[in-house]
Design a protein around this motif. Sequence first.
Motif, PDB file in Angstrom:
ATOM      1  N   GLY A   1      22.344  31.751  -0.944  1.00  0.00           N
ATOM      2  CA  GLY A   1      20.897  31.904  -0.956  1.00  0.00           C
ATOM      3  C   GLY A   1      20.222  30.681  -0.361  1.00  0.00           C
ATOM      4  N   ASN A   2      18.972  30.855   0.032  1.00  0.00           N
ATOM      5  CA  ASN A   2      18.250  29.785   0.718  1.00  0.00           C
ATOM      6  C   ASN A   2      18.029  28.579  -0.190  1.00  0.00           C
ATOM      7  OD1 ASN A   2      16.788  28.449   2.678  1.00  0.00           O
ATOM      8  ND2 ASN A   2      14.863  29.412   2.123  1.00  0.00           N
ATOM      9  N   LYS A   3      17.701  28.808  -1.458  1.00  0.00           N
ATOM     10  CA  LYS A   3      17.409  27.691  -2.363  1.00  0.00           C
ATOM     11  C   LYS A   3      18.651  26.830  -2.573  1.00  0.00           C
ATOM     12  CE  LYS A   3      15.682  26.678  -7.002  1.00  0.00           C
ATOM     13  NZ  LYS A   3      15.189  27.262  -8.285  1.00  0.00           N
ATOM     14  N   ILE A   4      19.793  27.446  -2.826  1.00  0.00           N
ATOM     15  CA  ILE A   4      21.020  26.680  -3.061  1.00  0.00           C
ATOM     16  C   ILE A   4      21.435  25.938  -1.797  1.00  0.00           C
ATOM     17  CG2 ILE A   4      23.461  26.881  -3.645  1.00  0.00           C
ATOM     18  CD1 ILE A   4      21.662  27.283  -6.020  1.00  0.00           C
TER      19      ILE A   4
ATOM     20  N   GLU B   1      29.077  26.250  17.676  1.00  0.00           N
ATOM     21  CA  GLU B   1      28.584  27.044  16.556  1.00  0.00           C
ATOM     22  C   GLU B   1      29.161  28.439  16.645  1.00  0.00           C
ATOM     23  OE1 GLU B   1      24.454  27.097  16.057  1.00  0.00           O
ATOM     24  OE2 GLU B   1      24.179  24.932  16.215  1.00  0.00           O
ATOM     25  N   ASP B   2      29.565  28.980  15.520  1.00  0.00           N
ATOM     26  CA  ASP B   2      29.954  30.370  15.406  1.00  0.00           C
ATOM     27  C   ASP B   2      29.336  30.924  14.138  1.00  0.00           C
ATOM     28  OD1 ASP B   2      32.943  28.852  14.638  1.00  0.00           O
ATOM     29  OD2 ASP B   2      31.836  29.964  13.141  1.00  0.00           O
ATOM     30  N   PRO B   3      29.414  32.246  13.894  1.00  0.00           N
ATOM     31  CA  PRO B   3      28.744  32.807  12.710  1.00  0.00           C
ATOM     32  C   PRO B   3      29.207  32.244  11.396  1.00  0.00           C
ATOM     33  CG  PRO B   3      29.334  34.541  14.248  1.00  0.00           C
ATOM     34  CD  PRO B   3      29.962  33.263  14.769  1.00  0.00           C
ATOM     35  N   ASP B   4      30.416  31.642  11.332  1.00  0.00           N
ATOM     36  CA  ASP B   4      30.944  31.196  10.046  1.00  0.00           C
ATOM     37  C   ASP B   4      30.916  29.677   9.894  1.00  0.00           C
ATOM     38  OD1 ASP B   4      31.432  33.751   9.291  1.00  0.00           O
ATOM     39  OD2 ASP B   4      33.440  33.774  10.171  1.00  0.00           O
ATOM     40  N   ASN B   5      31.301  28.913  10.912  1.00  0.00           N
ATOM     41  CA  ASN B   5      31.460  27.478  10.765  1.00  0.00           C
ATOM     42  C   ASN B   5      30.767  26.744  11.893  1.00  0.00           C
ATOM     43  OD1 ASN B   5      33.190  27.660   8.469  1.00  0.00           O
ATOM     44  ND2 ASN B   5      34.809  28.339   9.830  1.00  0.00           N
ATOM     45  N   VAL B   6      30.574  25.446  11.682  1.00  0.00           N
ATOM     46  CA  VAL B   6      30.097  24.524  12.695  1.00  0.00           C
ATOM     47  C   VAL B   6      31.150  23.454  12.853  1.00  0.00           C
ATOM     48  CG1 VAL B   6      28.326  22.874  13.345  1.00  0.00           C
ATOM     49  CG2 VAL B   6      27.689  24.953  12.159  1.00  0.00           C
ATOM     50  N   VAL B   7      31.669  23.285  14.048  1.00  0.00           N
ATOM     51  CA  VAL B   7      32.757  22.344  14.286  1.00  0.00           C
ATOM     52  C   VAL B   7      32.218  21.200  15.120  1.00  0.00           C
ATOM     53  CG1 VAL B   7      35.048  22.014  15.259  1.00  0.00           C
ATOM     54  CG2 VAL B   7      34.451  24.178  14.190  1.00  0.00           C
TER      55      VAL B   7
ATOM     56  N   ASN C   1      24.385  11.551   1.368  1.00  0.00           N
ATOM     57  CA  ASN C   1      25.752  11.041   1.302  1.00  0.00           C
ATOM     58  C   ASN C   1      26.085  10.346   2.619  1.00  0.00           C
ATOM     59  OD1 ASN C   1      28.622  10.767   1.091  1.00  0.00           O
ATOM     60  ND2 ASN C   1      28.607  12.385  -0.453  1.00  0.00           N
ATOM     61  N   THR C   2      26.516   9.105   2.552  1.00  0.00           N
ATOM     62  CA  THR C   2      26.793   8.321   3.754  1.00  0.00           C
ATOM     63  C   THR C   2      28.271   8.231   4.083  1.00  0.00           C
ATOM     64  OG1 THR C   2      26.865   6.291   2.440  1.00  0.00           O
ATOM     65  CG2 THR C   2      24.736   6.929   3.390  1.00  0.00           C
ATOM     66  N   THR C   3      29.145   8.802   3.271  1.00  0.00           N
ATOM     67  CA  THR C   3      30.589   8.712   3.520  1.00  0.00           C
ATOM     68  C   THR C   3      31.235  10.064   3.767  1.00  0.00           C
ATOM     69  OG1 THR C   3      31.045   8.829   1.144  1.00  0.00           O
ATOM     70  CG2 THR C   3      30.796   6.635   2.116  1.00  0.00           C
ATOM     71  N   LEU C   4      30.543  11.153   3.573  1.00  0.00           N
ATOM     72  CA  LEU C   4      31.127  12.480   3.728  1.00  0.00           C
ATOM     73  C   LEU C   4      31.302  12.785   5.213  1.00  0.00           C
ATOM     74  CD1 LEU C   4      32.020  14.955   2.070  1.00  0.00           C
ATOM     75  CD2 LEU C   4      29.734  15.906   2.439  1.00  0.00           C
ATOM     76  N   LEU C   5      32.534  13.176   5.599  1.00  0.00           N
ATOM     77  CA  LEU C   5      32.848  13.484   6.990  1.00  0.00           C
ATOM     78  C   LEU C   5      33.146  14.952   7.218  1.00  0.00           C
ATOM     79  CD1 LEU C   5      35.220  10.490   7.795  1.00  0.00           C
ATOM     80  CD2 LEU C   5      32.743  10.609   8.002  1.00  0.00           C
ATOM     81  N   ARG C   6      33.675  15.633   6.220  1.00  0.00           N
ATOM     82  CA  ARG C   6      34.015  17.050   6.347  1.00  0.00           C
ATOM     83  C   ARG C   6      33.450  17.800   5.151  1.00  0.00           C
ATOM     84  NH1 ARG C   6      38.775  14.200   7.435  1.00  0.00           N
ATOM     85  NH2 ARG C   6      39.533  14.396   9.574  1.00  0.00           N
ATOM     86  N   LEU C   7      32.817  18.943   5.423  1.00  0.00           N
ATOM     87  CA  LEU C   7      32.251  19.780   4.363  1.00  0.00           C
ATOM     88  C   LEU C   7      32.670  21.213   4.626  1.00  0.00           C
ATOM     89  CD1 LEU C   7      30.445  20.029   1.860  1.00  0.00           C
ATOM     90  CD2 LEU C   7      28.526  20.442   3.402  1.00  0.00           C
ATOM     91  N   GLY C   8      33.514  21.776   3.775  1.00  0.00           N
ATOM     92  CA  GLY C   8      33.985  23.142   3.934  1.00  0.00           C
ATOM     93  C   GLY C   8      33.189  24.098   3.074  1.00  0.00           C
ATOM     94  N   LEU C   9      32.032  24.529   3.562  1.00  0.00           N
ATOM     95  CA  LEU C   9      31.175  25.488   2.876  1.00  0.00           C
ATOM     96  C   LEU C   9      30.614  26.449   3.911  1.00  0.00           C
ATOM     97  CD1 LEU C   9      29.142  23.393   0.276  1.00  0.00           C
ATOM     98  CD2 LEU C   9      30.854  25.121  -0.215  1.00  0.00           C
ATOM     99  N   HIS C  10      30.489  27.720   3.530  1.00  0.00           N
ATOM    100  CA  HIS C  10      29.925  28.730   4.421  1.00  0.00           C
ATOM    101  C   HIS C  10      28.419  28.795   4.182  1.00  0.00           C
ATOM    102  CE1 HIS C  10      29.578  32.286   6.857  1.00  0.00           C
ATOM    103  NE2 HIS C  10      28.976  32.918   5.862  1.00  0.00           N
ATOM    104  N   LEU C  11      27.644  28.295   5.143  1.00  0.00           N
ATOM    105  CA  LEU C  11      26.190  28.278   5.058  1.00  0.00           C
ATOM    106  C   LEU C  11      25.632  29.365   5.968  1.00  0.00           C
ATOM    107  CD1 LEU C  11      25.598  24.418   5.182  1.00  0.00           C
ATOM    108  CD2 LEU C  11      25.858  25.878   3.172  1.00  0.00           C
ATOM    109  N   GLU C  12      24.758  30.211   5.418  1.00  0.00           N
ATOM    110  CA  GLU C  12      24.221  31.348   6.160  1.00  0.00           C
ATOM    111  C   GLU C  12      23.060  30.955   7.064  1.00  0.00           C
ATOM    112  OE1 GLU C  12      25.135  34.491   6.294  1.00  0.00           O
ATOM    113  OE2 GLU C  12      26.755  34.450   4.822  1.00  0.00           O
ATOM    114  N   PHE C  13      22.232  30.028   6.654  1.00  0.00           N
ATOM    115  CA  PHE C  13      20.996  29.731   7.362  1.00  0.00           C
ATOM    116  C   PHE C  13      21.232  28.661   8.422  1.00  0.00           C
ATOM    117  CE2 PHE C  13      19.790  31.447   3.272  1.00  0.00           C
ATOM    118  CZ  PHE C  13      18.818  32.376   3.612  1.00  0.00           C
ATOM    119  N   ASN C  14      20.638  28.877   9.597  1.00  0.00           N
ATOM    120  CA  ASN C  14      20.838  27.960  10.723  1.00  0.00           C
ATOM    121  C   ASN C  14      20.270  26.586  10.440  1.00  0.00           C
ATOM    122  OD1 ASN C  14      22.088  29.977  12.230  1.00  0.00           O
ATOM    123  ND2 ASN C  14      20.146  30.690  13.090  1.00  0.00           N
ATOM    124  N   ASP C  15      19.149  26.527   9.736  1.00  0.00           N
ATOM    125  CA  ASP C  15      18.539  25.234   9.452  1.00  0.00           C
ATOM    126  C   ASP C  15      19.482  24.352   8.639  1.00  0.00           C
ATOM    127  OD1 ASP C  15      16.725  23.190   9.213  1.00  0.00           O
ATOM    128  OD2 ASP C  15      15.654  24.081   7.524  1.00  0.00           O
ATOM    129  N   ALA C  16      20.090  24.935   7.612  1.00  0.00           N
ATOM    130  CA  ALA C  16      21.014  24.152   6.790  1.00  0.00           C
ATOM    131  C   ALA C  16      22.239  23.721   7.595  1.00  0.00           C
ATOM    132  CB  ALA C  16      21.439  24.975   5.566  1.00  0.00           C
TER     133      ALA C  16
END
Length: 432
Positions: free
Chosen positions: A313-316, A410-416, A327-342
Amino acid sequence: MTSSSTTTKTITTPAKLYGKDVGAYDDIDVDELLAQLSPEEITMLAKEVDPDDSFLPPSQRTNYECDKAPTGPLDRKKLIDHINKQALETPDRPELEPFVPGVVRGKKWIPPPQAAKLQAADEQIAIDLGDEYEQALSDATQEEIIDLAAILGFHSMMNQDQYHASLLNKGQPVGLGWDGITKSAIPKIFPAEAPNTTDPEETIQRIKSDDSKLVEVNLNNIKTISDEQFDKLFEALKSNTHLEVLSLTNVGLTDRTALMLAAALEQNHALRVLNVETNFISPTVIVTLVKSLLTQMTIEEFRASNQRSQVFGNKIEMEITELVEKNTTLLRLGLHLEFNDARHRVAAHLQRNIDRIRVDKRDGRSSRGSYYRPVRIEEELAEMSDVEEEPEEEEEPEVEVPPADYDVEEDPDNVVIRPPPSDDEDISKITL
C-alpha cells in the motif's frame, strides 16, 4: 401583461379482463370454479400456467404429457442398446443431389470485392526499402530471414526451436521451414536440492558463546524451529560481535518473532546482511524492522520480500522510503515496491550511499555506525588549492577522477543499480 396557465388532466382507464373490470373478479371463489371444470379442461388450464412460478412445486410446473403405462424400472443398458439399434435401423435421408468426387454441389461462395478506399489504403502502406535492402532480402536464404526475424522480435513468424537456434547461433534445424512443427522435448531432470542440515540448537549455542569462527548462519527452509528457539536465537544475537550474515528464509517467522528480531537489531552492531524472505511478517512489522536498522547503522543488505501480504500500500511504502532515506549504510534492499515514486527515491538514495562509501574508502575512513555528510570531490579539490604550502619536492600532481555515473534499470518488479567496475566485492551490485 397577462399570463395563462394550462392544466392537464390524466384519465386512467381501468384494466379489463374478458370484458369486465379486474376488480369484478376479486369476490369470485376460485375453488368453486375449479370444481366445475372437467379433467380435460383442467389439463388445458395447467398447460397455460407459467412454468417459472416459484410458488408452485416442481411436480406441478412440469408438463408431463406421456399417456403410456410404465413398462417397469429404468434399465440404462437396455435403453442405450435400444437407442443404438434405432439409430442403425433408421435409414438416412436421401440426398437431393448425389455425391460425385470433384464436383461442387450447390453455389460456391465468392468473397465480395474489396472497397476502393481499402485498396487505396493498402497501396499507401507499401514501403520503399531501397534497392540495396530489397536486393538483400530477395537474395537472403530462409535461415537468414529467420535469424533476422528473431533479432527483430517477430516471434509469431517462427516456432520455438527456430527462435532458440537463432538466439544461440546453433544453426537452423534440418527440415524445419516456415511451416515446420516443433516436436516435444523431454524436460531435463535436475537433482533435488539437498535439505539444510544445520543444527539450530548448536548454532544458537555458538551465537550465544560469541564464537569468533561463526561469521555466517544459514537456517533457510528449516521449518522445525520452534518459537522458544527463535527467542534464544534473537536474545543471543543482541550480544554477539562476530556474526555478519544471518539468513532466515522460509522458516515460519511471525510478527511476534519478527518484533524480537527488531529488538535484537537495535543492540547488535556486527551484523551486515539480513535475509527474512518468504515468511509470515505483516507490512507494519516490516516497517518496524526497517526502522530498527537506524539504531546501529551497520546493516548493508536487508531482504524481506514475499511475505504474508504481497501488496504493502502507498502509506507503508512511503514510510519505508522515508526510513531508507535516513539510513546511510544500507546498500541493498530486497522489497517489492509497487509505486514508482517510492522505487525511484529508494534507488537514488542507495546510489548516494554507494558514492559516500567510495569517498570514504578513498580517504581511508569508515562510514559504518555513524552518519557521514558527503563532500563533493570538486569542493575538496577547491579547498586543497586554496591552502598554500611550501613545495618540498616536485611531484606529479594527482588527478582525482570523480565516480562514474551508475546505470539504473527498471522493470515491473525490481530496480537494479549497477556501480562501475571496482575491486571491492561488497559493493559490486546493489539490488532493490
